[in-house]
Design a protein around this motif. Structure first.
Motif, PDB file in Angstrom:
ATOM      1  N   MET A   1       0.847  -1.196   0.000  1.00 28.46           N
ATOM      2  CA  MET A   1       0.000   0.000   0.000  1.00 28.46           C
ATOM      3  C   MET A   1       0.880   1.243   0.000  1.00 28.46           C
ATOM      4  SD  MET A   1      -1.199   0.610   3.937  1.00 28.46           S
ATOM      5  CE  MET A   1       0.008   0.974   5.222  1.00 28.46           C
ATOM      6  N   ASN A   2       0.280   2.368  -0.382  1.00 24.41           N
ATOM      7  CA  ASN A   2       0.972   3.648  -0.275  1.00 24.41           C
ATOM      8  C   ASN A   2       0.709   4.249   1.107  1.00 24.41           C
ATOM      9  OD1 ASN A   2       2.128   3.910  -2.887  1.00 24.41           O
ATOM     10  ND2 ASN A   2       0.066   4.315  -3.693  1.00 24.41           N
ATOM     11  N   ALA A   3       1.739   4.836   1.676  1.00 24.26           N
ATOM     12  CA  ALA A   3       1.592   5.505   2.973  1.00 24.26           C
ATOM     13  C   ALA A   3       2.587   6.657   3.020  1.00 24.26           C
ATOM     14  CB  ALA A   3       1.870   4.535   4.117  1.00 24.26           C
ATOM     15  N   ILE A   4       2.245   7.660   3.789  1.00 26.39           N
ATOM     16  CA  ILE A   4       3.180   8.763   4.043  1.00 26.39           C
ATOM     17  C   ILE A   4       4.044   8.377   5.242  1.00 26.39           C
ATOM     18  CG2 ILE A   4       3.401  11.177   4.751  1.00 26.39           C
ATOM     19  CD1 ILE A   4       2.388  10.938   1.905  1.00 26.39           C
ATOM     20  N   ARG A   5       5.340   8.480   5.097  1.00 25.73           N
ATOM     21  CA  ARG A   5       6.257   8.121   6.185  1.00 25.73           C
ATOM     22  C   ARG A   5       7.130   9.324   6.538  1.00 25.73           C
ATOM     23  NH1 ARG A   5       5.597   4.052   9.311  1.00 25.73           N
ATOM     24  NH2 ARG A   5       7.757   3.294   9.336  1.00 25.73           N
ATOM     25  N   VAL A   6       7.464   9.403   7.817  1.00 23.45           N
ATOM     26  CA  VAL A   6       8.368  10.435   8.313  1.00 23.45           C
ATOM     27  C   VAL A   6       9.579   9.743   8.916  1.00 23.45           C
ATOM     28  CG1 VAL A   6       8.665  12.334   9.958  1.00 23.45           C
ATOM     29  CG2 VAL A   6       6.471  12.047   8.781  1.00 23.45           C
ATOM     30  N   HIS A   7      10.755   9.995   8.354  1.00 20.49           N
ATOM     31  CA  HIS A   7      12.000   9.395   8.859  1.00 20.49           C
ATOM     32  C   HIS A   7      12.832  10.390   9.644  1.00 20.49           C
ATOM     33  CE1 HIS A   7      11.761   5.508   6.715  1.00 20.49           C
ATOM     34  NE2 HIS A   7      11.081   6.220   5.821  1.00 20.49           N
ATOM     35  N   GLN A   8      12.587  11.690   9.393  1.00 15.78           N
ATOM     36  CA  GLN A   8      13.297  12.712  10.160  1.00 15.78           C
ATOM     37  C   GLN A   8      12.361  13.886  10.399  1.00 15.78           C
ATOM     38  OE1 GLN A   8      16.053  13.374   6.699  1.00 15.78           O
ATOM     39  NE2 GLN A   8      15.869  15.508   7.400  1.00 15.78           N
ATOM     40  N   HIS A  11      10.546  20.300   8.202  1.00 19.85           N
ATOM     41  CA  HIS A  11       9.516  20.999   7.423  1.00 19.85           C
ATOM     42  C   HIS A  11       8.651  19.984   6.662  1.00 19.85           C
ATOM     43  CE1 HIS A  11      11.924  20.101   3.935  1.00 19.85           C
ATOM     44  NE2 HIS A  11      12.972  20.645   4.525  1.00 19.85           N
ATOM     45  N   ALA A  12       7.633  20.526   5.970  1.00 17.84           N
ATOM     46  CA  ALA A  12       6.651  19.636   5.333  1.00 17.84           C
ATOM     47  C   ALA A  12       7.287  18.640   4.359  1.00 17.84           C
ATOM     48  CB  ALA A  12       5.596  20.481   4.619  1.00 17.84           C
ATOM     49  N   GLY A  13       8.438  18.995   3.804  1.00 15.37           N
ATOM     50  CA  GLY A  13       9.098  18.127   2.830  1.00 15.37           C
ATOM     51  C   GLY A  13       9.523  16.772   3.388  1.00 15.37           C
ATOM     52  N   VAL A  14       9.523  16.611   4.700  1.00 15.74           N
ATOM     53  CA  VAL A  14       9.902  15.299   5.263  1.00 15.74           C
ATOM     54  C   VAL A  14       8.772  14.269   5.122  1.00 15.74           C
ATOM     55  CG1 VAL A  14      11.510  16.344   6.912  1.00 15.74           C
ATOM     56  CG2 VAL A  14       9.192  15.755   7.680  1.00 15.74           C
ATOM     57  N   LEU A  15       7.583  14.721   4.688  1.00 14.43           N
ATOM     58  CA  LEU A  15       6.476  13.780   4.470  1.00 14.43           C
ATOM     59  C   LEU A  15       6.680  13.115   3.110  1.00 14.43           C
ATOM     60  CD1 LEU A  15       3.479  16.087   5.554  1.00 14.43           C
ATOM     61  CD2 LEU A  15       4.523  14.275   6.920  1.00 14.43           C
ATOM     62  N   ARG A  16       7.005  11.828   3.110  1.00 15.06           N
ATOM     63  CA  ARG A  16       7.341  11.116   1.865  1.00 15.06           C
ATOM     64  C   ARG A  16       6.366   9.985   1.598  1.00 15.06           C
ATOM     65  NH1 ARG A  16      13.056  11.748   1.715  1.00 15.06           N
ATOM     66  NH2 ARG A  16      13.357  14.000   1.639  1.00 15.06           N
ATOM     67  N   LEU A  17       5.944   9.846   0.357  1.00 14.81           N
ATOM     68  CA  LEU A  17       5.098   8.709  -0.016  1.00 14.81           C
ATOM     69  C   LEU A  17       5.971   7.480  -0.208  1.00 14.81           C
ATOM     70  CD1 LEU A  17       2.047   8.098  -0.768  1.00 14.81           C
ATOM     71  CD2 LEU A  17       2.830   8.145  -3.135  1.00 14.81           C
ATOM     72  N   GLU A  18       5.614   6.380   0.451  1.00 16.84           N
ATOM     73  CA  GLU A  18       6.380   5.133   0.335  1.00 16.84           C
ATOM     74  C   GLU A  18       5.420   3.971   0.169  1.00 16.84           C
ATOM     75  OE1 GLU A  18       9.025   4.605   3.639  1.00 16.84           O
ATOM     76  OE2 GLU A  18      10.073   6.493   3.226  1.00 16.84           O
ATOM     77  N   THR A  19       5.984   2.846  -0.261  1.00 24.01           N
ATOM     78  CA  THR A  19       5.198   1.615  -0.350  1.00 24.01           C
ATOM     79  C   THR A  19       5.536   0.762   0.857  1.00 24.01           C
ATOM     80  OG1 THR A  19       5.440   1.763  -2.720  1.00 24.01           O
ATOM     81  CG2 THR A  19       4.634  -0.319  -1.875  1.00 24.01           C
ATOM     82  N   MET A  20       4.520   0.222   1.496  1.00 30.15           N
ATOM     83  CA  MET A  20       4.779  -0.674   2.626  1.00 30.15           C
ATOM     84  C   MET A  20       3.688  -1.732   2.698  1.00 30.15           C
ATOM     85  SD  MET A  20       4.129   2.077   5.672  1.00 30.15           S
ATOM     86  CE  MET A  20       4.506   0.909   6.959  1.00 30.15           C
ATOM     87  N   ASP A  21       3.895  -2.724   3.578  1.00 32.08           N
ATOM     88  CA  ASP A  21       2.910  -3.798   3.699  1.00 32.08           C
ATOM     89  C   ASP A  21       1.627  -3.283   4.339  1.00 32.08           C
ATOM     90  OD1 ASP A  21       4.702  -5.562   2.630  1.00 32.08           O
ATOM     91  OD2 ASP A  21       5.407  -6.322   4.583  1.00 32.08           O
ATOM     92  N   VAL A  22       0.502  -3.852   3.899  1.00 26.40           N
ATOM     93  CA  VAL A  22      -0.774  -3.550   4.559  1.00 26.40           C
ATOM     94  C   VAL A  22      -0.699  -4.148   5.965  1.00 26.40           C
ATOM     95  CG1 VAL A  22      -3.261  -4.027   4.532  1.00 26.40           C
ATOM     96  CG2 VAL A  22      -2.046  -3.544   2.381  1.00 26.40           C
ATOM     97  N   PRO A  23      -1.054  -3.355   7.012  1.00 29.93           N
ATOM     98  CA  PRO A  23      -0.956  -3.908   8.376  1.00 29.93           C
ATOM     99  C   PRO A  23      -1.971  -5.031   8.615  1.00 29.93           C
ATOM    100  CG  PRO A  23      -1.859  -1.665   8.428  1.00 29.93           C
ATOM    101  CD  PRO A  23      -1.515  -1.953   7.002  1.00 29.93           C
ATOM    102  N   THR A  24      -1.617  -5.922   9.517  1.00 28.24           N
ATOM    103  CA  THR A  24      -2.520  -7.013   9.907  1.00 28.24           C
ATOM    104  C   THR A  24      -3.151  -6.636  11.247  1.00 28.24           C
ATOM    105  OG1 THR A  24      -1.003  -8.554   8.875  1.00 28.24           O
ATOM    106  CG2 THR A  24      -2.615  -9.494  10.418  1.00 28.24           C
ATOM    107  N   PRO A  25      -4.484  -6.714  11.336  1.00 28.17           N
ATOM    108  CA  PRO A  25      -5.106  -6.324  12.618  1.00 28.17           C
ATOM    109  C   PRO A  25      -4.782  -7.328  13.730  1.00 28.17           C
ATOM    110  CG  PRO A  25      -6.773  -7.106  11.068  1.00 28.17           C
ATOM    111  CD  PRO A  25      -5.487  -7.056  10.303  1.00 28.17           C
TER     112      PRO A  25
END
Ligand SMILES: NC(=O)c1ccc[n+]([C@@H]2O[C@H](COP(=O)([O-])OP(=O)(O)OC[C@H]3O[C@@H](n4cnc5c(N)ncnc54)[C@H](OP(=O)(O)O)[C@@H]3O)[C@@H](O)[C@H]2O)c1
Length: 322
Positions: A1-8, A11-25
């Motif tokens: 899935m696509n998700a916004i991730r923050v690694h650092q 400013h707003a530019g740290v919001l990055r679109l990444e691909t990651m696994d869909v979480p399991t409930p």
């Protein structure tokens, strides 16, 4: 899935679109396919580090969508239910999990977008006028940033009670929105001194309650706008944190009260969450509460949403659409 991730942090530019696994409930959780994501100032505080969170993270707690799957032991919702929540664990994503008992079912007449747009700020406005201060017909309140997300809902709910609403805003366009939401008087606090204006409008008496979501630039003067034994509700800090206050000031200015409330403490039990949600969503469903979705951005453009919100250019609610 696509998700916004923050690694650092930053400013707003740290919001990055990444691909990651869909979480399991996990047990007690549900997985939601997000259809609309609510953007709130708190995500800016998380992103900048004003409020501490562990890196890396997916921002966001608010949103609405459809239950895709449930974890073991969940009985409150089923696959296919339309729900909204303010307790999603990373809502800036195509899928997010939440504790199932923190999900609110959406009535048929409330769209998923409306659900995502109204829940957090609507619950906030609700507890502010019913519980933080039990606002009464004929009383006066001052609502700062009256054309904002919380502000427009607060004006409507205070007006619905029959209180007199004095709003502050920065532009004439925002003033018009605040008036339409029920503000009796609107002060352009970027042009006029709001303390002088509130005193003039109340013939020197002041208001019973100040709802201050702006913080640094409004807090100290707001104390001067209160009637004797009035209540200062500092609920946010869109201009920055308020200066510390000497308790003796509350005495000098008229035996005032001061509180710094948080939505979590006013929706702590499922019962309270559902009671407040039933009012808010019921009013949206019957058309008596208007939800202004001022801005929608694709999920990938979350950084633009933050830039708009923090540079004061938004009115009403900001949504991300996955
Ligand atoms: N305590 C709670 O339970 C709770 C719940 C929800 C939100 N909040 C807080 O309430 C505040 C408002 O949230 P919101 O989502 O409804 O945002 P918002 O009011 O829609 O947006 C912020 C508004 O604040 C005003 N503002 C004044 N000075 C500003 C500055 N220097 N920079 C940016 N904005 C400034 C602007 O309105 P003008 O242009 O009219 O001045 C701006 O549009 C935030 O601090 C948020 O964290 C608290």
């Amino acid at each position: 899935m696509n998700a916004i991730r923050v690694h650092q942090l930053g400013h707003a530019g740290v919001l990055r679109l990444e691909t990651m696994d869909v979480p399991t409930p996990s047990p007690g959780q549900a997985l939601i396919r997000m259809e609309a994501v609510g953007v709130n100032f708190i995500e800016i505080y998380h992103r900048t580090g004003l409020y501490k969170v562990q890196l890396p993270f997916t921002p966001g707690t608010e949103g609405a969508g459809t239950v895709e799957a449930v974890g073991p032991g969940v009985t409150t919702v089923r696959q296919g239910d339309r729900v909204a929540s303010v307790n999603l664990l990373g809502s800036y994503a195509e899928y997010a999990v939440a504790p199932a008992d923190r999900l609110v079912p959406l009535p048929d007449r409330v769209s998923t977008r409306q659900g995502a747009a109204v829940l957090l700020q609507g619950l906030t406005a609700h507890y502010l006028v019913t519980s933080t201060y039990h606002l009464q017909r004929g009383e006066s309140c001052l609502v700062h940033a009256a054309a904002g997300g919380v502000g427009l809902l607060l004006c409507q709910m205070a007006r619905r009670i029959g209180a007199r609403v004095i709003g502050t805003v920065s532009t004439e366009e925002k003033a018009q929105l605040a008036r339409e939401a029920g503000a009796d008087d609107v002060i352009l606090y970027t042009q006029a001194d709001f303390e002088t204006e509130v005193k003039r409008l109340t013939a020197g008496a002041g208001v019973q309650v100040v709802y201050d979501s702006v913080g640094r630039t409004t807090f100290a003067k707001g104390l001067n706008c209160l009637a004797r034994r009035g209540l200062m509700v500092l609920l946010g800090q869109s201009s920055g944190p308020a200066e510390p206050v000497d308790p003796q000031i509350l005495n000098q200015k008229g035996s005032l009260f001061l509180t710094r409330p948080s939505i979590g403490h006013y929706t702590a039990t499922r019962e309270e969450l559902l009671q407040r949600s039933a009012d808010v969503l019921g009013w949206v469903a019957d058309g008596s509460l208007s939800v202004r979705i001022g801005h929608e951005f694709p999920l990938a453009n979350a950084a633009d949403a933050h830039r708009e919100l923090e540079s004061r250019r938004t009115t009403g609610k900001v949504l991300l659409i996955p």
